[in-house]
Design an enzyme around this catalytic site. Structure first.
Site, PDB file in Angstrom:
ATOM      1  N   LYS A 162     -56.950  58.001  -8.596  1.00 49.01           N
ATOM      2  CA  LYS A 162     -57.949  58.549  -7.683  1.00 49.01           C
ATOM      3  C   LYS A 162     -57.879  60.069  -7.824  1.00 49.01           C
ATOM      4  O   LYS A 162     -57.159  60.748  -7.089  1.00 49.01           O
ATOM      5  CB  LYS A 162     -57.638  58.077  -6.251  1.00 49.01           C
ATOM      6  CG  LYS A 162     -58.750  58.352  -5.271  1.00 49.01           C
ATOM      7  CD  LYS A 162     -58.516  57.602  -3.971  1.00 49.01           C
ATOM      8  CE  LYS A 162     -59.412  58.102  -2.848  1.00 49.01           C
ATOM      9  NZ  LYS A 162     -60.844  57.888  -3.073  1.00 49.01           N
TER      10      LYS A 162
HETATM   11  N1  PMP Z   1     -63.736  52.770  -5.353  1.00 52.07           N
HETATM   12  C1  PMP Z   1     -63.830  54.110  -5.302  1.00 52.07           C
HETATM   13  C2  PMP Z   1     -64.438  54.839  -6.449  1.00 52.07           C
HETATM   14  C3  PMP Z   1     -63.370  54.805  -4.170  1.00 52.07           C
HETATM   15  O1  PMP Z   1     -63.467  56.138  -4.093  1.00 52.07           O
HETATM   16  C4  PMP Z   1     -62.829  54.078  -3.087  1.00 52.07           C
HETATM   17  C5  PMP Z   1     -62.336  54.801  -1.864  1.00 52.07           C
HETATM   18  N2  PMP Z   1     -61.012  55.229  -1.989  1.00 52.07           N
HETATM   19  C6  PMP Z   1     -62.737  52.687  -3.203  1.00 52.07           C
HETATM   20  C7  PMP Z   1     -63.202  52.065  -4.354  1.00 52.07           C
HETATM   21  C8  PMP Z   1     -62.122  51.879  -2.117  1.00 52.07           C
HETATM   22  O2  PMP Z   1     -60.731  52.117  -2.096  1.00 52.07           O
HETATM   23  P1  PMP Z   1     -59.876  51.936  -0.785  1.00 52.07           P
HETATM   24  O3  PMP Z   1     -60.237  50.613  -0.235  1.00 52.07           O
HETATM   25  O4  PMP Z   1     -58.473  51.982  -1.227  1.00 52.07           O
HETATM   26  O5  PMP Z   1     -60.250  53.026   0.136  1.00 52.07           O
END
Ligand code: PMP
Length: 308
Positions: A162
């Site tokens: 991320k």
């Molecule tokens: N995909 C992307 C590209 C994201 O930015 C996010 C948000 N973090 C998610 C999926 C969902 O991830 P999470 O459930 O861990 O927040």
């Protein structure tokens, strides 16, 4: 979405006033976009604010750092403790959910693409943040456009990390969708299968079965994992497999999941109504169960909560 300021931001081990948490204009990450970040939520429970899946988010943050060669100067325990302290130090309105944004970035001192000689900084901010795709979206569902942008290819980007650089792709997809009058974008992968939203994972329901793609072309989402865990507990049948665009159009229900987006129903994709063009029954059941878990109303999942 306008920010609601809080009082303090944690910066490299110290609390600084919100307005004083600044960086130099030649901060490396601002130019070359290698910064690892997280997004967490803390929800008000009977026993005060509780951070949802803190250890999992910190683990992903440190994995993102490892992937893009950012040497984080703080350990998982230190980062976890700092997030708890930050929430205790700030004053938030009662009964509001708080969003937490830790970021590990390449600081000031060296320019040029090579980043390994640059200092690394860490900041954590937290602020009150309501429904990412709107309260109405949570209840009635949103309108989605399949993006003309392909999700970053795994041959050139590393979507399990991320990191800021990956989000140009998300940002362009999101802008395209909004400018075309939709609420959110759904990105397909290089082969044309559903990858993820600009900041969410995607689920459909067909004939009572919950279907969500594997993580090859998506962030390893913590909310997606939570929803799968909760669905299993509720006895909902689940398939983890690839989904095509035409399968999305004929789904009975669809929804996005993410820390910010929580569980947001999708009522329309590319002018095709999904099911009855409103929040579906299974979506609603999962949404209610998810909110019970994050607000601390289901003891079965208390392991996901860190009280501050
Ligand atoms: N995909 C992307 C590209 C994201 O930015 C996010 C948000 N973090 C998610 C999926 C969902 O991830 P999470 O459930 O861990 O927040």
């Amino acid at each position: 979405m306008a920010l609601t300021k809080s009082q303090y931001i944690w910066l490299d081990g110290k609390f600084v006033a919100w307005d004083e948490a600044k960086v130099h204009i030649l901060t490396h990450s601002l130019h070359y976009a290698n910064s690892a970040f997280e997004g967490l939520r803390a929800y008000p429970t009977d026993r005060g604010l509780a951070i949802f899946r803190l250890r999992d988010h910190t683990k992903r943050l440190l994995n993102s750092c490892k992937t893009t060669l950012l040497k984080c100067p703080f350990s998982a325990d230190e980062l976890n403790a700092a997030q708890g302290e930050l929430l205790r130090k700030n004053v938030f309105a009662p009964n509001t959910s708080v969003y937490i944004r830790p970021i590990v970035f390449v600081g000031y001192g060296v320019m040029g693409v090579y980043h390994l000689n640059s200092p690394i900084s860490v900041a954590i901010a937290a602020w009150e943040w309501g429904a990412y795709l709107g309260d109405e979206g949570l209840e009635k569902g949103i309108r989605v456009k399949i993006s003309s942008f392909t999700r970053n290819s795994i041959k050139s980007m590393m979507g399990k990390a991320k990191v800021a650089a990956n989000y140009l792709n998300s940002q362009m997809a999101k802008c395209e969708a909004i400018e075309a009058g939709y609420d959110e974008a759904l990105l397909l992968d290089n082969e044309g299968f559903v990858a993820e939203g600009s900041g969410e994972c995607f689920f459909i329901v067909r004939d009572g079965v919950l279907i969500t793609p594997p993580s090859e072309n998506a962030l390893e989402s913590i909310t997606q994992d939570s929803v799968i865990t909760i669905a299993r507990d509720l006895g909902v049948a689940i398939e983890r497999r690839r989904i095509t665009r035409d399968e999305v159009y004929v789904a009975d229900e669809a929804f996005f999941t993410g820390t910010a987006a929580e569980i947001t129903p999708v009522r329309e994709v590319d002018s095709r109504p999904i099911g009855e063009a409103k929040r579906g029954k299974i979506t609603q059941k999962l949404q209610e169960a998810y909110f019970d878990v994050v607000y601390g109303r289901n003891d079965k999942f208390s392991r996901f909560l860190t009280l501050i």
